[in-house]
Design an enzyme around this catalytic site. Sequence first.
Site, PDB file in Angstrom:
ATOM      1  N   CYS A  26       0.566  -1.519   0.561  1.00  0.00           N
ATOM      2  CA  CYS A  26       0.313  -0.316   0.192  1.00  0.00           C
ATOM      3  C   CYS A  26       0.862   1.059   0.192  1.00  0.00           C
ATOM      4  O   CYS A  26       2.326   1.317   0.526  1.00  0.00           O
ATOM      5  CB  CYS A  26      -1.087   0.172   0.996  1.00  0.00           C
ATOM      6  SG  CYS A  26       0.109  -0.033   2.560  1.00  0.00           S
ATOM      7  N   HIS A  55       6.022  -4.875   8.833  1.00  0.00           N
ATOM      8  CA  HIS A  55       5.743  -6.765   9.400  1.00  0.00           C
ATOM      9  C   HIS A  55       6.067  -7.815   7.983  1.00  0.00           C
ATOM     10  O   HIS A  55       5.327  -7.993   7.740  1.00  0.00           O
ATOM     11  CB  HIS A  55       5.077  -6.811  10.251  1.00  0.00           C
ATOM     12  CG  HIS A  55       4.718  -6.476  11.302  1.00  0.00           C
ATOM     13  ND1 HIS A  55       3.064  -6.109  11.923  1.00  0.00           N
ATOM     14  CD2 HIS A  55       5.381  -5.839  12.080  1.00  0.00           C
ATOM     15  CE1 HIS A  55       3.996  -5.337  13.505  1.00  0.00           C
ATOM     16  NE2 HIS A  55       4.745  -5.114  12.989  1.00  0.00           N
ATOM     17  N   HIS A  88       4.507   2.287  11.821  1.00  0.00           N
ATOM     18  CA  HIS A  88       2.830   2.050  12.405  1.00  0.00           C
ATOM     19  C   HIS A  88       2.868   2.739  13.544  1.00  0.00           C
ATOM     20  O   HIS A  88       1.605   2.832  13.995  1.00  0.00           O
ATOM     21  CB  HIS A  88       3.263   0.339  13.504  1.00  0.00           C
ATOM     22  CG  HIS A  88       3.716  -0.832  12.216  1.00  0.00           C
ATOM     23  ND1 HIS A  88       5.010  -1.229  12.753  1.00  0.00           N
ATOM     24  CD2 HIS A  88       2.853  -1.266  12.103  1.00  0.00           C
ATOM     25  CE1 HIS A  88       5.224  -2.154  11.710  1.00  0.00           C
ATOM     26  NE2 HIS A  88       3.700  -2.610  11.033  1.00  0.00           N
ATOM     27  N   CYS A 110       2.684   5.832   9.138  1.00  0.00           N
ATOM     28  CA  CYS A 110       1.559   5.846   8.102  1.00  0.00           C
ATOM     29  C   CYS A 110       1.196   6.985   8.490  1.00  0.00           C
ATOM     30  O   CYS A 110       0.628   7.007   9.258  1.00  0.00           O
ATOM     31  CB  CYS A 110       1.102   4.571   7.654  1.00  0.00           C
ATOM     32  SG  CYS A 110      -0.472   5.272   6.614  1.00  0.00           S
ATOM     33  N   HIS A 138      -0.477  -5.214  19.938  1.00  0.00           N
ATOM     34  CA  HIS A 138       0.058  -4.857  18.280  1.00  0.00           C
ATOM     35  C   HIS A 138       1.304  -3.137  17.958  1.00  0.00           C
ATOM     36  O   HIS A 138       0.428  -2.105  18.646  1.00  0.00           O
ATOM     37  CB  HIS A 138      -0.667  -4.023  17.168  1.00  0.00           C
ATOM     38  CG  HIS A 138      -0.520  -4.495  16.018  1.00  0.00           C
ATOM     39  ND1 HIS A 138      -0.565  -3.152  15.310  1.00  0.00           N
ATOM     40  CD2 HIS A 138      -0.625  -4.717  14.733  1.00  0.00           C
ATOM     41  CE1 HIS A 138       0.082  -3.063  13.875  1.00  0.00           C
ATOM     42  NE2 HIS A 138      -0.181  -4.711  13.463  1.00  0.00           N
ATOM     43  N   GLU A 140       0.753  -0.497  16.027  1.00  0.00           N
ATOM     44  CA  GLU A 140       0.183   0.499  15.858  1.00  0.00           C
ATOM     45  C   GLU A 140      -1.157   0.834  17.141  1.00  0.00           C
ATOM     46  O   GLU A 140      -0.714   2.189  17.496  1.00  0.00           O
ATOM     47  CB  GLU A 140      -0.799   0.382  14.827  1.00  0.00           C
ATOM     48  CG  GLU A 140      -1.680   1.255  14.215  1.00  0.00           C
ATOM     49  CD  GLU A 140      -2.682   1.259  13.302  1.00  0.00           C
ATOM     50  OE1 GLU A 140      -4.203   1.671  12.830  1.00  0.00           O
ATOM     51  OE2 GLU A 140      -2.553   0.420  12.595  1.00  0.00           O
ATOM     52  N   THR A 179      -5.302   0.955  12.107  1.00  0.00           N
ATOM     53  CA  THR A 179      -5.765   0.686  10.584  1.00  0.00           C
ATOM     54  C   THR A 179      -6.055  -0.674   9.444  1.00  0.00           C
ATOM     55  O   THR A 179      -6.158  -0.948   8.728  1.00  0.00           O
ATOM     56  CB  THR A 179      -5.384   1.293   9.807  1.00  0.00           C
ATOM     57  OG1 THR A 179      -3.747   1.163   9.952  1.00  0.00           O
ATOM     58  CG2 THR A 179      -5.365   2.893  10.627  1.00  0.00           C
ATOM     59  N   SER A 237       1.631 -10.036  10.373  1.00  0.00           N
ATOM     60  CA  SER A 237       1.062  -8.649  10.058  1.00  0.00           C
ATOM     61  C   SER A 237       0.052  -8.347  10.391  1.00  0.00           C
ATOM     62  O   SER A 237      -1.478  -9.972   9.657  1.00  0.00           O
ATOM     63  CB  SER A 237       1.082  -9.084   8.311  1.00  0.00           C
ATOM     64  OG  SER A 237       0.956  -8.634   8.019  1.00  0.00           O
TER      65      SER A 237
END
Length: 323
Positions: A26, A55, A88, A110, A138, A140, A179, A237
């Site tokens: 992405c 990841h 992240h 991101c 995680h 993020e 996300t 991931s």
Amino acid sequence: MNAHSPIPSPGRRELRVVMASPRGFCAGVDRAIQIVERTIEKFGAPVYVRHEIVHNRHVVDRLKAMGAVFIEELHEAPADRPVVFSAHGVPKSVPAEARSREMVYLDATCPLVSKVHVEAQKHYDAGREIVLIGHAGHPEVVGTMGQLPEGVVTLIEDIDDARAWVPRDPANVAFLTQTTLSVDDTAAMVDLLKQRFPGIAAPHKEDICYATTNRQEAVKSLAEASELVLVVGSRNSSNSVRLMEVAKRAGAAEAQLIEDARGIDWSWFEGVTTVGLTAGASAPEDLVQGVIDAIATRYDVTVDELVEARETVTFKLPRLLTT
């Protein structure tokens, strides 16, 4: 038979491979990798990277070979070398520490994750109690919760958590989401929160990113068109694991997550006429091609593409790398 198809060989079974589009990298992942590469070009090796930039083991190993050194905490990096923060996102304490040590640092978070960070701050400033839908531990989630003082954000991982959450003031609450979640799972939790708290403040735009949504919609279509779905991606991931789960729920008889072609178990192919193939947002396209090449050594392969959406999103690099 299309241009991707090899010439049939006598005695080999025909197999159709349907590739999801979009798949793989992405815009946020592409930007993060470029940031590490450009930082190494500009400052030379070593460049330190806090946490895996994305990841995927193959991506990480390639960047290591270029001169990236991956660390878990900032104190592991010397103050005189540049450091990159992963896609992240990181808690606010991390750039604060980098500034206090007068380090050169580049933030590869991101922009869609940064948007969630901004939303969290706005809700906090408005005095709202915040819940974050996501997976404990995680990076993020750690980064998003770390934007605010400890204990301010409550993590909700499943529908039971959403049902059990008791805010101090039910009339003054807000929610955010990681996300890379399952769109369907998250929708169920959001619906429940909205039923329980009709006035709950929601994101201005969906927190689950466009790439996660597009890849999950594409894999649903793959599941309908194939008996076996292969998802190329790493087990750590989140978005790759979600793709495998979505494929199973959408009706695929079998769905497997593989790091690369070496992860294929050929017994999966028994009785299969159509294989669906996709890749998580942090998986390079050459790994997808490697899977096709491996399948083509055993079967007469016809490759088709199933296009769910066209992605044109790009994100700018940090000014330090463009001036």
